[in-house]
Design a protein around this motif. Structure first.
Motif, PDB file in Angstrom:
ATOM      1  N   VAL A  19       0.840  -1.204   0.000  1.00 39.49           N
ATOM      2  CA  VAL A  19       0.000   0.000   0.000  1.00 39.49           C
ATOM      3  C   VAL A  19       0.872   1.250   0.000  1.00 39.49           C
ATOM      4  CG1 VAL A  19      -1.654   1.341   1.349  1.00 39.49           C
ATOM      5  CG2 VAL A  19      -1.968  -1.126   1.101  1.00 39.49           C
ATOM      6  N   ALA A  20       1.887   1.248   0.862  1.00 38.09           N
ATOM      7  CA  ALA A  20       2.764   2.414   0.964  1.00 38.09           C
ATOM      8  C   ALA A  20       3.524   2.662  -0.335  1.00 38.09           C
ATOM      9  CB  ALA A  20       3.745   2.218   2.119  1.00 38.09           C
ATOM     10  N   LEU A  21       4.007   1.605  -0.957  1.00 34.54           N
ATOM     11  CA  LEU A  21       4.745   1.764  -2.212  1.00 34.54           C
ATOM     12  C   LEU A  21       3.855   2.334  -3.306  1.00 34.54           C
ATOM     13  CD1 LEU A  21       6.875  -1.502  -2.141  1.00 34.54           C
ATOM     14  CD2 LEU A  21       7.734   0.828  -1.920  1.00 34.54           C
ATOM     15  N   ARG A  22       2.596   1.930  -3.322  1.00 34.26           N
ATOM     16  CA  ARG A  22       1.671   2.504  -4.313  1.00 34.26           C
ATOM     17  C   ARG A  22       1.489   3.998  -4.068  1.00 34.26           C
ATOM     18  NH1 ARG A  22      -0.672  -1.401  -7.307  1.00 34.26           N
ATOM     19  NH2 ARG A  22      -0.802  -3.501  -6.401  1.00 34.26           N
ATOM     20  N   ARG A  23       1.485   4.397  -2.820  1.00 35.36           N
ATOM     21  CA  ARG A  23       1.307   5.811  -2.501  1.00 35.36           C
ATOM     22  C   ARG A  23       2.567   6.621  -2.805  1.00 35.36           C
ATOM     23  NH1 ARG A  23      -3.295   6.912   0.244  1.00 35.36           N
ATOM     24  NH2 ARG A  23      -4.479   5.112   0.991  1.00 35.36           N
ATOM     25  N   LEU A  24       3.673   5.922  -3.009  1.00 39.28           N
ATOM     26  CA  LEU A  24       4.914   6.598  -3.384  1.00 39.28           C
ATOM     27  C   LEU A  24       5.138   6.611  -4.897  1.00 39.28           C
ATOM     28  CD1 LEU A  24       7.295   5.170  -0.622  1.00 39.28           C
ATOM     29  CD2 LEU A  24       6.434   7.515  -0.791  1.00 39.28           C
TER      30      LEU A  24
END
Length: 595
Positions: A19-24
């Motif tokens: 999830v965090a990588l998608r937000r980055l």
């Protein structure tokens, strides 16, 4: 550019990492990877040069291990070494005990690599970040403690870094920062470290930003609480992102959404700043001394916004104002009484941060204009103005540009009013004009969505474009050309219209597209005639009678800001017609943290 996420969570870490990588993703990247501890005690690394969807499939397809609740992840934009799976982060040491992700530049990597190779270390890549893994490996052999080993290894490093280090045997995670942003947060889901609040905004409202030199273990007892160097305790800050702000909300892509958000974003800026502009309170609230000249530093879109702000200050206040490309501003003379306005959307732009260092020796007043009030730039400036654009996911700036313009203009008008250079009635008229901008942007969008798409389709085969304007229209021509280059990969150059006859006319032949930003300057008609005489195709954007009429008869002192909307839509539609991803243009990144 590159993005970091590290976590110790109460549920499987990989669910949070993805999830965090998608937000980055919005920062731009050409490879992505994770290192995750397994329930059996090993650490598995999964990396790819494809998108995060490919990483997700590889993980969901099965790694052969049950994944545990500790891991690190990274999105990389290649600087040292090409975009290959081997060069993707996380990197590891000779033994596989250390996994590491890194943002920044190790300036003495070559010398360290040579010394480590002589002592028996074997390197798998030419990436500077891998040197850190082997340094920590050596230091860990001596101290036996990961935190001490990371501190000792970093003492040998020259450059900038934000790192997260995962130790296989213990599952410990240590994070550190110097000259590159990193924040930590404790949440009900677990403890996180990230290079950008966007990565973890879904799970937290509070976070702490690591200071230069801080080294912290990410653990239940320390996340967001450990003191940095010199015993300093990081300040807890409030999250400016909110879950749900970064969805498409029915739009085809983020660029379309963010173009449509511009009227609302500008309204937010004016609601926040507007009541204190004409009375000078906005300027007084910054705590800065009066100035008699302005020097703007920026890059790309931010530099174009800075040029608009300079035009306003010169035309309304008669104050000398200049703007400099940050990467070329070293050694420029800072004159007495100058205010330095450093503009960066992310507040982490390396060229801008480096440019203000040389000015600090002279010690001019330093004002930051950024979309991230917790950024490195904001912390290094004497005062900061938040451009309040909100999350912008598309790599090519849209709403951050108009918000930078409006926020910067608001501050300069307030400064002129506060310092007696602008009367209250004149200042009030300018504020009234500013308050009309949201409606103007909205109207321009309605017109452009009807007229621009067929024009973009007609011009799809054009190898290149020229943008021209005069006076206050020039920064918008520059921004329009930049957007078209970024998204369509066609060459596009902007010129002051009067410069055509001094060389650029040689580029005009039958059918050459020439985009005119029309701010009702009477001399533009002659320049258009010069193009038409040579067979050029005129696409004018601006006043009544233009190909895309979006402005009134008179131009405000900040120029025809409405024209940027059709120029953004032109770039987007041309790129889509050519089959390109408008949210993730090739070779580009949202936050440019390398020189």
């Amino acid at each position: 550019m590159c993005g970091i996420i590290a976590c110790r969570t109460h549920a499987p870490a990989v669910d949070y990492l993805l999830v965090a990588l998608r937000r980055l993703e919005y920062r731009g990247y050409d490879s992505v990877g994770v290192a995750v501890k397994t329930t059996g005690g090993q650490v598995v690394r999964i990396r790819t040069v494809e998108r995060i969807d490919a990483l997700d499939r590889a993980i969901r397809g099965g790694t052969g291990y049950e994944l545990d609740r500790v891991g690190i992840g990274h999105t990389r934009w290649a600087t040292h070494g090409p975009a290959t799976e081997a060069n993707a982060h996380p990197h590891t040491d000779c033994t596989g005990r250390i996994s590491l992700v890194h943002n920044g530049i190790i300036e003495n990597a070559h010398e360290l690599r040579q010394a480590l190779s002589i002592s028996g270390h074997h390197f798998a890549t030419g990436v500077d970040s891998e040197v850190l893994c082997h340094l920590i490996e050596d230091c860990l052999t001596i101290s036996g403690d990961l935190l001490c080993a990371v501190q000792a290894a970093l003492a040998s490093i020259e450059g900038s870094w934000a790192i997260a280090v995962l130790e296989e045997r213990t599952g410990r995670v240590v994070v550190a920062a110097n000259g590159s942003p990193l924040l930590v947060a404790r949440t009900e889901h677990g403890d996180f470290a990230a290079s950008d609040i966007a990565a973890i905004a879904e799970w937290t409202d509070d976070f702490t930003v690591l200071g230069d030199g801080d080294v912290i273990e990410l653990s239940v007892s320390s996340a967001g609480q450990s003191a940095g160097k010199n015993g300093r305790k990081p300040v807890v800050r409030q999250c400016i992102w909110r879950n749900g702000e970064d969805g498409l909300n029915g739009h085809a892509d983020f660029m379309a959404k963010e173009i449509d958000e511009q009227p609302t974003a500008v309204s937010r800026v004016l609601d926040e700043l507007g009541p204190n502009i004409a009375n000078g309170r906005l300027w007084h609230s910054l705590g800065l001394a009066p100035f008699n000249r302005l020097q703007v530093i920026g890059c790309g879109t931010s530099l174009n916004a800075g040029q608009v702000i300079c035009n306003l200050l010169r035309r309304v206040g008669g104050v000398p104002a200049s703007f400099s490309v940050a990467s070329e501003s070293a050694g420029e003379i800072v004159e007495p009484g100058a205010l330095c306005l450093a503009i960066s959307q992310s507040g982490e732009t390396s060229d801008v941060l480096n440019a203000i260092v040389s000015r600090r020796a002279v010690d001019p007043a330093m004002l930051a204009l950024t979309n991230n009030p917790h950024s490195t730039l904001a912390r290094r400036a004497d005062a900061v103005v938040n451009c309040l654009a909100g999350p912008e996911i598309g790599v090519a700036a849209t709403k951050t540009f108009v918000c930078q313009v409006v926020a910067g203009v608001a501050v300069m008008v307030s400064a002129l009013a506060a310092n007696g250079c602008l009367g209250r009635s004149a200042a009030n008229r300018l504020v009234d004009d500013l308050r009309r901008i949201p409606a103007q942007l909205s109207s321009a969008g309605t017109v452009a969505k009807c007229l621009v798409p067929p024009i973009a389709e007609e011009l799809a085969d054009a190898p290149g474009f020229i943008f021209i304007a005069r006076g206050t229209g020039i920064p918008y021509a520059a921004e329009g050309a930049l957007k078209l280059k970024e998204l369509s990969y066609r060459w596009a150059e902007h010129y002051p219209a009067g410069e055509l006859k001094h060389g650029p006319l040689a580029l005009i032949s039958s059918g050459t597209p020439v985009v005119v930003v029309d701010n009702a300057d009477s001399k533009l008609a002659n320049n258009i005639a010069e193009v038409q005489a040579r067979g050029g195709r005129i696409i004018s954007v601006g006043s009544l009678g233009s190909t895309v009429p979006v402005t009134g008869e008179l131009s405000a002192p900040w120029g025809p800001i409405e024209t940027i909307v059709p120029l953004q839509i032109l770039a987007r539609n041309l790129a889509l017609f050519l089959g390109f991803d408008v949210d993730k243009p090739r070779n580009l990144a949202k936050s440019v943290t390398v020189e």
